[in-house]
Scaffold this motif. Sequence first.
Motif, mmCIF file in Angstrom:
data_model
loop_
_atom_site.group_PDB
_atom_site.id
_atom_site.type_symbol
_atom_site.label_atom_id
_atom_site.label_comp_id
_atom_site.label_asym_id
_atom_site.label_seq_id
_atom_site.Cartn_x
_atom_site.Cartn_y
_atom_site.Cartn_z
ATOM 1 N N ALA A 7 1.443 -10.680 -2.549
ATOM 2 C CA ALA A 7 0.497 -11.286 -1.611
ATOM 3 C C ALA A 7 -0.060 -10.289 -0.601
ATOM 4 N N SER A 8 0.275 -9.024 -0.729
ATOM 5 C CA SER A 8 -0.161 -8.069 0.286
ATOM 6 C C SER A 8 -1.375 -7.242 -0.113
ATOM 7 N N ALA A 9 -2.042 -7.595 -1.188
ATOM 8 C CA ALA A 9 -3.247 -6.869 -1.593
ATOM 9 C C ALA A 9 -4.316 -7.037 -0.527
ATOM 10 N N THR A 10 -5.077 -5.984 -0.304
ATOM 11 C CA THR A 10 -6.076 -6.013 0.758
ATOM 12 C C THR A 10 -7.409 -6.610 0.322
ATOM 13 N N SER A 11 -7.600 -6.818 -0.979
ATOM 14 C CA SER A 11 -8.870 -7.379 -1.437
ATOM 15 C C SER A 11 -8.715 -8.031 -2.809
ATOM 16 N N ALA A 12 -9.687 -8.867 -3.118
ATOM 17 C CA ALA A 12 -9.713 -9.496 -4.440
ATOM 18 C C ALA A 12 -9.934 -8.450 -5.525
ATOM 19 N N ALA A 13 -10.658 -7.381 -5.205
ATOM 20 C CA ALA A 13 -10.895 -6.325 -6.179
ATOM 21 C C ALA A 13 -9.587 -5.624 -6.551
ATOM 22 N N GLU A 121 -8.796 4.643 -11.310
ATOM 23 C CA GLU A 121 -9.953 4.177 -10.535
ATOM 24 C C GLU A 121 -9.512 3.228 -9.420
ATOM 25 N N ALA A 122 -8.569 2.349 -9.721
ATOM 26 C CA ALA A 122 -8.083 1.392 -8.721
ATOM 27 C C ALA A 122 -7.410 2.118 -7.559
ATOM 28 N N MET A 123 -6.654 3.160 -7.859
ATOM 29 C CA MET A 123 -5.980 3.895 -6.779
ATOM 30 C C MET A 123 -6.980 4.656 -5.916
ATOM 31 N N ALA A 124 -8.066 5.113 -6.534
ATOM 32 C CA ALA A 124 -9.107 5.789 -5.758
ATOM 33 C C ALA A 124 -9.837 4.788 -4.860
ATOM 34 N N ASP A 125 -10.083 3.578 -5.391
ATOM 35 C CA ASP A 125 -10.808 2.559 -4.635
ATOM 36 C C ASP A 125 -9.934 1.817 -3.639
ATOM 37 N N HIS A 126 -8.642 1.678 -3.928
ATOM 38 C CA HIS A 126 -7.717 0.883 -3.109
ATOM 39 C C HIS A 126 -6.423 1.671 -2.862
ATOM 40 N N PRO A 132 0.996 -3.647 -4.398
ATOM 41 C CA PRO A 132 0.482 -4.913 -4.959
ATOM 42 C C PRO A 132 -0.076 -4.753 -6.372
ATOM 43 N N ILE A 133 -0.745 -3.648 -6.646
ATOM 44 C CA ILE A 133 -1.289 -3.434 -7.990
ATOM 45 C C ILE A 133 -0.149 -3.272 -8.991
#
Length: 175
Positions: A7-13, A121-126, A132-133
């Motif tokens: 539940a600690s993700a910072t965005s829906a993306a 890509e996800a680690m670069a963006d978030h 959470p990922i």
Amino acid sequence: ALLPFLASATSAAAVGAGVQVGLLCSLGYASQAAALSLGTQPGTAAFICSLQSVVVALMAARSGAGVARATWLAVALSVAGVACLELPSALSGGGAAFCVGDLIALGQPVGFGLSYVVLEEAMADHPDDELPIAALQCVVIAVAAVAAAAMLATDAPERLADAAAALEPLEELHD
């Protein structure tokens, strides 16, 4: 251990990326399981799975980032190394060693290789959402595995009873 981070993700993306990575890994695992059940030799499956480095390099080249010659050399050496370790036993059977499972096993490098690309890509963006990922990836893989087991295990109750019976001698040791 990762459940508190769901539940600690910072965005829906970031959530979407975790789910996508989990689905791609699930494709790799499902391809491996299906290939082995269809007669693919374990060494052949391992070799085919090693082709994930080729998928990652091809995706990097496709994205325009370019791939250094040293990277292509490393990819070739890694695939050749796995081939030396795993293929002799598979090839000793001649042409009869190849089966439809070998084609299905190609889902391994695609699923696992693309999961690495999406994860990068996800680690670069978030960058703040690594836990959470990772948690979402694990949950998606677990749900996919349980769903596959539920759909494919027609004799699951009997197998559970057999497993419980097999563990009974261990209970005596504990007492």
